[in-house]
Design a protein around this motif. Structure first.
Motif, mmCIF file in Angstrom:
data_model
loop_
_atom_site.group_PDB
_atom_site.id
_atom_site.type_symbol
_atom_site.label_atom_id
_atom_site.label_comp_id
_atom_site.label_asym_id
_atom_site.label_seq_id
_atom_site.Cartn_x
_atom_site.Cartn_y
_atom_site.Cartn_z
ATOM 1 N N HIS A 278 13.153 43.313 -12.343
ATOM 2 C CA HIS A 278 11.745 43.564 -12.701
ATOM 3 C C HIS A 278 10.975 44.002 -11.467
ATOM 4 C CE1 HIS A 278 11.775 40.747 -16.473
ATOM 5 N NE2 HIS A 278 12.478 41.852 -16.624
ATOM 6 N N GLU A 279 10.418 45.182 -11.532
ATOM 7 C CA GLU A 279 9.676 45.704 -10.385
ATOM 8 C C GLU A 279 8.302 45.044 -10.258
ATOM 9 O OE1 GLU A 279 10.403 50.122 -10.357
ATOM 10 O OE2 GLU A 279 8.372 50.060 -9.565
ATOM 11 N N ALA A 280 7.801 44.965 -9.035
ATOM 12 C CA ALA A 280 6.458 44.400 -8.833
ATOM 13 C C ALA A 280 5.388 45.270 -9.474
ATOM 14 C CB ALA A 280 6.174 44.288 -7.336
ATOM 15 N N ARG A 281 4.306 44.604 -9.854
ATOM 16 C CA ARG A 281 3.133 45.321 -10.349
ATOM 17 C C ARG A 281 1.959 45.060 -9.423
ATOM 18 N NH1 ARG A 281 4.086 46.521 -16.013
ATOM 19 N NH2 ARG A 281 6.140 45.678 -16.481
ATOM 20 N N HIS A 282 1.108 46.068 -9.307
ATOM 21 C CA HIS A 282 -0.118 45.896 -8.537
ATOM 22 C C HIS A 282 -1.075 45.081 -9.397
ATOM 23 C CE1 HIS A 282 -4.176 47.495 -7.230
ATOM 24 N NE2 HIS A 282 -3.733 46.771 -6.222
ATOM 25 N N ILE A 283 -1.418 43.879 -8.937
ATOM 26 C CA ILE A 283 -2.225 42.981 -9.772
ATOM 27 C C ILE A 283 -3.723 43.203 -9.534
ATOM 28 C CG2 ILE A 283 -2.659 40.588 -10.457
ATOM 29 C CD1 ILE A 283 0.204 41.540 -11.058
ATOM 30 N N TYR A 284 -4.118 43.189 -8.271
ATOM 31 C CA TYR A 284 -5.515 43.514 -7.989
ATOM 32 C C TYR A 284 -5.693 43.868 -6.517
ATOM 33 C CZ TYR A 284 -6.626 38.904 -5.858
ATOM 34 O OH TYR A 284 -6.671 37.811 -5.050
ATOM 35 N N SER A 285 -6.840 44.499 -6.249
ATOM 36 C CA SER A 285 -7.208 44.807 -4.861
ATOM 37 C C SER A 285 -8.598 44.264 -4.627
ATOM 38 C CB SER A 285 -7.266 46.321 -4.626
ATOM 39 O OG SER A 285 -5.986 46.860 -4.608
ATOM 40 N N LYS A 286 -8.823 43.835 -3.397
ATOM 41 C CA LYS A 286 -10.179 43.453 -3.021
ATOM 42 C C LYS A 286 -10.414 44.035 -1.642
ATOM 43 C CE LYS A 286 -13.073 39.425 -3.045
ATOM 44 N NZ LYS A 286 -12.852 38.185 -2.329
ATOM 45 N N GLY A 287 -11.401 44.900 -1.546
ATOM 46 C CA GLY A 287 -11.582 45.621 -0.288
ATOM 47 C C GLY A 287 -10.310 46.383 0.017
ATOM 48 N N GLU A 288 -9.800 46.207 1.215
ATOM 49 C CA GLU A 288 -8.589 46.920 1.590
ATOM 50 C C GLU A 288 -7.338 46.030 1.537
ATOM 51 O OE1 GLU A 288 -9.602 50.410 4.539
ATOM 52 O OE2 GLU A 288 -10.458 48.544 5.275
ATOM 53 N N VAL A 289 -7.428 44.998 0.717
ATOM 54 C CA VAL A 289 -6.271 44.110 0.552
ATOM 55 C C VAL A 289 -5.698 44.290 -0.854
ATOM 56 C CG1 VAL A 289 -5.461 41.726 0.604
ATOM 57 C CG2 VAL A 289 -7.268 42.472 2.166
ATOM 58 N N GLU A 290 -4.400 44.480 -0.915
ATOM 59 C CA GLU A 290 -3.738 44.652 -2.212
ATOM 60 C C GLU A 290 -2.842 43.457 -2.507
ATOM 61 O OE1 GLU A 290 -1.749 48.362 -2.743
ATOM 62 O OE2 GLU A 290 -3.527 49.514 -2.152
ATOM 63 N N VAL A 291 -2.824 43.060 -3.758
ATOM 64 C CA VAL A 291 -1.978 41.941 -4.177
ATOM 65 C C VAL A 291 -1.022 42.448 -5.259
ATOM 66 C CG1 VAL A 291 -1.941 39.610 -5.118
ATOM 67 C CG2 VAL A 291 -3.852 40.331 -3.654
ATOM 68 N N TRP A 292 0.272 42.308 -4.981
ATOM 69 C CA TRP A 292 1.321 42.721 -5.922
ATOM 70 C C TRP A 292 2.134 41.475 -6.289
ATOM 71 C CZ3 TRP A 292 3.041 48.131 -6.743
ATOM 72 C CH2 TRP A 292 2.223 49.083 -6.112
ATOM 73 N N ALA A 293 2.704 41.474 -7.488
ATOM 74 C CA ALA A 293 3.520 40.323 -7.893
ATOM 75 C C ALA A 293 4.745 40.798 -8.660
ATOM 76 C CB ALA A 293 2.702 39.373 -8.759
ATOM 77 N N ARG A 294 5.791 40.008 -8.543
ATOM 78 C CA ARG A 294 7.051 40.354 -9.204
ATOM 79 C C ARG A 294 7.669 39.109 -9.817
ATOM 80 N NH1 ARG A 294 12.565 43.194 -6.665
ATOM 81 N NH2 ARG A 294 13.717 42.774 -8.585
ATOM 82 N N ASP A 295 8.126 39.216 -11.050
ATOM 83 C CA ASP A 295 8.802 38.088 -11.703
ATOM 84 C C ASP A 295 10.278 38.095 -11.348
ATOM 85 O OD1 ASP A 295 6.515 37.184 -12.957
ATOM 86 O OD2 ASP A 295 6.780 38.580 -14.638
ATOM 87 N N LEU A 296 10.799 36.914 -11.041
ATOM 88 C CA LEU A 296 12.190 36.781 -10.610
ATOM 89 C C LEU A 296 12.963 35.884 -11.565
ATOM 90 C CD1 LEU A 296 11.368 36.118 -6.862
ATOM 91 C CD2 LEU A 296 12.114 38.292 -7.841
ATOM 92 N N LYS A 297 14.267 35.933 -11.420
ATOM 93 C CA LYS A 297 15.158 35.126 -12.247
ATOM 94 C C LYS A 297 14.782 33.641 -12.172
ATOM 95 C CE LYS A 297 19.981 34.290 -12.955
ATOM 96 N NZ LYS A 297 21.069 33.784 -12.193
ATOM 97 N N GLY A 298 14.930 32.968 -13.286
ATOM 98 C CA GLY A 298 14.698 31.526 -13.305
ATOM 99 C C GLY A 298 13.226 31.152 -13.296
ATOM 100 N N GLY A 299 12.359 32.125 -13.616
ATOM 101 C CA GLY A 299 10.923 31.823 -13.682
ATOM 102 C C GLY A 299 10.218 31.871 -12.344
ATOM 103 N N ALA A 300 10.935 32.217 -11.270
ATOM 104 C CA ALA A 300 10.285 32.302 -9.952
ATOM 105 C C ALA A 300 9.418 33.559 -9.882
ATOM 106 C CB ALA A 300 11.335 32.323 -8.853
ATOM 107 N N LYS A 301 8.594 33.605 -8.846
ATOM 108 C CA LYS A 301 7.664 34.724 -8.700
ATOM 109 C C LYS A 301 7.549 35.072 -7.221
ATOM 110 C CE LYS A 301 3.392 35.015 -11.442
ATOM 111 N NZ LYS A 301 3.641 36.134 -12.216
#
Ligand code: GLA
Length: 366
Positions: A278-301
């Protein structure tokens, strides 16, 4: 995972460079970390003989012997061609010789083909359908399909890498005609702006990647050009977040320890290679900071927080919003670059140097 000759050696690459690189992949521990494919990019090609059989040029005196050498190290060998009459560097392409070339690669023991559109655009697409874009795209798809079938007909498993810069939403049709990976963008360069552009262009493509078929935001420039250590770290982290093929492209015999440490970080590689794909998705940005998240096996993130701005004040004040990540309250995490355990708390302030990243894995997200 592997290494490709283009980003560092470009048209100068020789048989010796490939052997030396294979040696270094083993000696540096990269092989143990998962780097297996040693890929020769453009400029190995010579001329065709009267029977149409393609020969190597003088930089690659004996491709079969080179393949045997690379295989003897427990590695695999990749090669490069174009559906057009010429490659991007002006060497012989496969147009009209697809089956013959596929058989030749198989007879050498080739394990991977990067197929780069290049001259196919003017020589075939534009010529056959000068003002019909849709027809040009059909011609392009047919050319990739043709080589895919030729590779399959050899009976040898050969990873098939499409390089047509993302045209015609390649991610929608490549897997259906045997593509294992496909470039989603133009060429990468060893500078932050390029790394950042390519990373940004992946937003929205997550659903197309999965085991056996991957979005390819181009090969790694880690250790090349003017990238700072922070930029190298962010580049490697984000390609791993994106489940991208990890094809190193640096000068392995002269690799600095800090670069080796980045390329062989097992936790980050495990992120890239997570079995769910599962590839990461861009979740949100605030100013010049970007937050990406990716779901991993076993429910990890995995969560990546990147300061894409030009100075430390870009992250000041930045407060992590766990709710936007679907998380509730304090989260126990591992910082994948320091290796330390930490807690991510609601609205915690985070300050990162310019172009640096906080990359964490949360084993049990709440
Ligand atoms: C194109 C590709 C590059 C490289 C060169 C070789 O530009 O996108 O990755 O293969 O051709 O000529």
């Amino acid at each position: 995972m592997g290494w490709n000759s283009w980003n560092y050696f470009a048209e100068k690459v020789t048989d010796k460079d490939i052997r030396d690189s294979a040696d270094q992949i083993v000696a540096s521990g990269m092989k143990d970390a998962g780097y297996i494919y040693v890929n020769i990019d453009d400029t190995w090609e010579g001329e065709r003989d009267a029977n149409g059989v393609l020969h190597t040029n003088s930089k690659f005196p004996d491709m079969k012997a080179l393949a045997d050498y690379v295989h003897s190290k427990g590695l695999k060998l990749g090669i490069y061609s174009s559906p057009g009459p010429k490659t991007c560097a002006g060497f012989e392409g496969s147009l009209g010789h697809e089956e013959q070339d596929a058989q030749l690669y198989a007879s050498w023991g080739i394990d991977y083909l990067k197929y780069d559109m290049c001259s196919f655009i003017p020589a075939v697409m534009m010529k056959q359908a000068p003002s019909d874009k849709a027809a040009q795209m059909r011609i392009m798809v047919a050319a990739y399909d043709k080589m895919g079938k030729a590779l399959k007909a050899t009976g040898r498993p050969i990873v098939y890498s499409f390089c047509q810069y993302g045209w015609d939403n390649v991610w929608e049709w490549a897997p259906g005609i045997g593509g294992n990976l496909w470039r989603t963008t133009g060429d990468i360069q060893a500078r932050w702006e390029s790394v950042y552009d390519l990373m940004s262009e992946q937003a929205g493509l997550a659903s197309y990647a999965g085991p056996g078929h991957w979005n390819d935001p181009d090969m790694l420039e880690v250790g090349n050009g003017k990238l700072s250590l922070a930029e190298n770290r962010t580049h490697f982290s984000m390609w791993s977040m994106l489940a991208a093929p990890l094809l190193a492209g640096n000068d392995l015999p002269n690799m600095k320890p800090a670069i080796k440490d980045i390329l062989t970080n097992r936790d980050v590689i495990a992120l890239d290679q997570d079995p769910l794909g599962h590839e990461a998705r861009h979740i949100y940005s605030k100013g010049e900071v970007e937050v990406w998240a990716r779901d991993l096996k076993g429910g990890a993130k995995a969560i990546a927080i990147v300061n894409v701005g030009s100075d430390v004040y870009s992250t000041h004040p930045f407060h992590l919003d766990l709710a936007q990540l679907g998380l509730h309250g304090s989260q126990h995490a591992k910082d994948l670059w320091t290796g330390k355990e930490m807690d991510l708390t609601a609205n915690m302030p985070i300050e990162l140097p310019s172009h640096d990243i906080l990359l964490v894995r949360i084993a049990e997200p709440k």
